[in-house]
Design an enzyme around this catalytic site. Structure first.
Site, PDB file in Angstrom:
ATOM      1  N   LYS A 151       0.908  -1.235  -0.088  1.00 40.85           N
ATOM      2  CA  LYS A 151      -0.028   0.012  -0.057  1.00 40.85           C
ATOM      3  C   LYS A 151       0.980   1.197  -0.190  1.00 40.85           C
ATOM      4  CE  LYS A 151      -4.583  -1.500   1.693  1.00 40.85           C
ATOM      5  NZ  LYS A 151      -5.372  -1.586   2.620  1.00 40.85           N
ATOM      6  N   LYS A 202      -4.476  -9.858  -6.757  1.00 36.07           N
ATOM      7  CA  LYS A 202      -5.635 -10.199  -6.335  1.00 36.07           C
ATOM      8  C   LYS A 202      -7.031  -9.217  -6.553  1.00 36.07           C
ATOM      9  CE  LYS A 202      -5.760  -7.499  -1.906  1.00 36.07           C
ATOM     10  NZ  LYS A 202      -5.962  -7.467  -0.600  1.00 36.07           N
ATOM     11  N   LYS A 259     -11.152  -4.135  -4.316  1.00 38.53           N
ATOM     12  CA  LYS A 259     -12.301  -3.100  -4.446  1.00 38.53           C
ATOM     13  C   LYS A 259     -11.719  -1.685  -4.799  1.00 38.53           C
ATOM     14  CE  LYS A 259     -13.629  -3.769   0.310  1.00 38.53           C
ATOM     15  NZ  LYS A 259     -12.550  -3.685   1.058  1.00 38.53           N
TER      16      LYS A 259
HETATM   17  P1  TYM Z   1     -10.831  -5.968   3.142  1.00 38.58           P
HETATM   18  O1  TYM Z   1     -11.867  -4.770   3.519  1.00 38.58           O
HETATM   19  O2  TYM Z   1      -9.639  -5.755   2.145  1.00 38.58           O
HETATM   20  O3  TYM Z   1     -11.552  -7.236   2.661  1.00 38.58           O
HETATM   21  C1  TYM Z   1     -12.631  -8.012   3.237  1.00 38.58           C
HETATM   22  C2  TYM Z   1     -12.662  -9.398   3.350  1.00 38.58           C
HETATM   23  O4  TYM Z   1     -12.295  -9.858   2.077  1.00 38.58           O
HETATM   24  C3  TYM Z   1     -11.280 -10.852   1.804  1.00 38.58           C
HETATM   25  N1  TYM Z   1     -10.748 -10.662   0.428  1.00 38.58           N
HETATM   26  C4  TYM Z   1     -10.488 -11.477  -0.424  1.00 38.58           C
HETATM   27  N2  TYM Z   1     -10.712 -13.020  -0.168  1.00 38.58           N
HETATM   28  C5  TYM Z   1     -10.472 -13.335  -1.412  1.00 38.58           C
HETATM   29  N3  TYM Z   1     -10.058 -13.001  -2.793  1.00 38.58           N
HETATM   30  C6  TYM Z   1      -9.929 -11.542  -2.746  1.00 38.58           C
HETATM   31  N4  TYM Z   1      -9.541 -11.072  -4.106  1.00 38.58           N
HETATM   32  C7  TYM Z   1     -10.196 -10.931  -1.762  1.00 38.58           C
HETATM   33  N5  TYM Z   1     -10.146  -9.369  -1.275  1.00 38.58           N
HETATM   34  C8  TYM Z   1     -10.420  -9.305   0.106  1.00 38.58           C
HETATM   35  C9  TYM Z   1     -10.320 -10.357   3.034  1.00 38.58           C
HETATM   36  O5  TYM Z   1      -9.282 -11.311   3.192  1.00 38.58           O
HETATM   37  C10 TYM Z   1     -11.441  -9.915   3.872  1.00 38.58           C
HETATM   38  O6  TYM Z   1     -11.401 -10.968   4.598  1.00 38.58           O
HETATM   39  N6  TYM Z   1      -8.063  -5.866   7.146  1.00 38.58           N
HETATM   40  C11 TYM Z   1      -9.140  -6.239   6.869  1.00 38.58           C
HETATM   41  C12 TYM Z   1     -10.414  -5.740   7.457  1.00 38.58           C
HETATM   42  C13 TYM Z   1     -10.521  -5.960   8.798  1.00 38.58           C
HETATM   43  C14 TYM Z   1     -10.814  -7.179   9.658  1.00 38.58           C
HETATM   44  C15 TYM Z   1     -10.727  -6.807  11.006  1.00 38.58           C
HETATM   45  C16 TYM Z   1     -10.882  -8.384   9.154  1.00 38.58           C
HETATM   46  C17 TYM Z   1     -10.184  -4.833   9.842  1.00 38.58           C
HETATM   47  N7  TYM Z   1     -10.313  -5.437  11.236  1.00 38.58           N
HETATM   48  C18 TYM Z   1     -10.719  -7.974  12.085  1.00 38.58           C
HETATM   49  C19 TYM Z   1     -10.968  -9.510   9.871  1.00 38.58           C
HETATM   50  C20 TYM Z   1     -10.884  -9.124  11.556  1.00 38.58           C
HETATM   51  C21 TYM Z   1      -9.427  -5.720   5.378  1.00 38.58           C
HETATM   52  O7  TYM Z   1      -8.705  -4.882   4.714  1.00 38.58           O
HETATM   53  O8  TYM Z   1     -10.281  -6.463   4.581  1.00 38.58           O
END
Ligand code: TYM
Length: 329
Positions: free
Chosen positions: A111, A193, A196
């Site tokens: 990032k 990957k 969004k």
């Molecule tokens: P975020 O918002 O990037 O993504 C949300 C969830 O989607 C999963 N994910 C994917 N899974 C499969 N293929 C992909 N291309 C893909 N892109 C995203 C992520 O693994 C995630 O499960 N840091 C986290 C948010 C967060 C969080 C937490 C998660 C903050 N606090 C506590 C669990 C527990 C994040 O940026 O997710």
């Protein structure tokens, strides 16, 4: 019952990757566990956001959680910023996390490469806020996609370190990863990957994309010139489409390869598009219904924030006491 915690950033439209890697699995866990599903709006601030858009998207993410099948009576669905204990515990945990540990986070490195003009301190300590999210609720399991595994490791390390210093305080959580769909790739660059926050909308399927858009994006999906449907790293585009298909239909990869082996890429892509459209149709219908019911959603936001606060404050008080912060009276 064991406790589950997970969350998503409202930093863009939820994608098929978020859905297959996380959201879809959450819906399957809600009967068996006590679940909290958060919209981590504070995390989204690590990248510059347009205020009006952030507000709108945060609400859309919440409605998409419910539209995907998460029951707001059974699960605690809420905004991170409505529970100040997240930020408070994050500060405390910052003082129990080493720069060296955070320096190793690959997501920070990626990032900060991408947003060279805004490498802020929040981006660096992002995993600590995530640890606070999870540890506040004494979560046993954290269902996430593969990209979060390093953040989960550091959460465990912080919890273990704190427990060793002050006695049992936090449950040490485990990651819970889907067998298929844990890493859905970009449709335009299948070695990256699906994200969004990708500037190229053709790279991802958003959960609210219309059937026409889905077909168009699938048709444009980058593949290869092998002209053979097989599941191999040498054909990342085709492999990704098979992952998407199998994750939706819960069919085994072997079966799918068998059935599709005689098709051309064009036909195969349409099969995948159809599967996606059928999977998302009920979610989209429910979403557009929910959008009409402002009072219902407002009620959920309020009661769930209260439920989450109650649990979170209990842990925060316990931590404050253990480390020697003075009580109010
Ligand atoms: P975020 O918002 O990037 O993504 C949300 C969830 O989607 C999963 N994910 C994917 N899974 C499969 N293929 C992909 N291309 C893909 N892109 C995203 C992520 O693994 C995630 O499960 N840091 C986290 C948010 C967060 C969080 C937490 C998660 C903050 N606090 C506590 C669990 C527990 C994040 O940026 O997710």
């Amino acid at each position: 019952k064991k406790v589950i915690f997970s969350g998503m950033q409202p930093s863009g439209n939820i994608t098929l990757g978020n859905y297959l890697g996380a959201l879809k699995n959450w819906t399957k866990l809600q009967d068996e566990y006590n679940c909290l599903f958060c919209i981590v709006d504070l995390h989204a601030l690590t990248v510059r956001q347009n205020p009006a858009e952030l507000r709108k998207r945060a609400r859309e993410v919440l409605m998409q959680y419910i539209a995907a099948g998460l029951d707001p009576e059974k699960n605690i669905i809420y905004y991170q910023s409505h529970v100040p204990a997240h930020a408070e515990l994050a500060w405390i945990l910052n003082c129990f996390t080493y720069m060296g540990e955070l320096n190793r986070m690959t997501q920070f490195k990626e990032k900060s490469q991408k947003h060279k003009d805004n490498i802020n301190a929040g981006l660096f300590t992002y995993p600590v806020l995530m640890a606070a999210d999870i540890l506040l609720y004494q979560a046993d399991l954290v269902p996430v996609g593969n990209d979060q595994s390093q953040h989960l490791e550091i959460t465990r390390d912080i919890a273990i370190r704190f427990n060793n210093l002050y006695g049992d305080t936090f449950t040490v959580p485990e990651g819970y990863f889907p067998k298929v769909g844990a890493r859905i790739m970009s449709l335009q660059e299948p070695t990256k990957k699906m994200s969004k926050s990708d500037e190229n909308e053709n790279a991802y399927i958003a959960l609210l994309d219309s059937p026409d858009t889905i077909v168009r994006k699938l048709k444009r999906a980058v593949t290869d010139s092998e002209a053979k449907i097989q599941y191999t790293d040498k054909q990342p585009g085709i492999k990704n489409l098979l992952d998407i298909y199998c994750s939706i239909t819960e069919e085994s990869v072997e079966e799918a390869v068998d059935r599709f082996s005689s098709l051309g890429y064009g036909e195969f892509k349409l099969k995948v598009a159809e599967a996606i459209i059928e999977e998302l149709r009920p979610l989209q219908n429910r979403f557009y219904e929910l959008e009409k019911d402002k009072a219902y959603i407002d009620g959920i936001i309020k009661t769930n924030a209260e439920k989450a606060s109650y649990i979170a404050n209990r842990t925060l008080r316990k931590v404050q006491k253990k480390i020697g912060l003075p009580p109010i009276v």
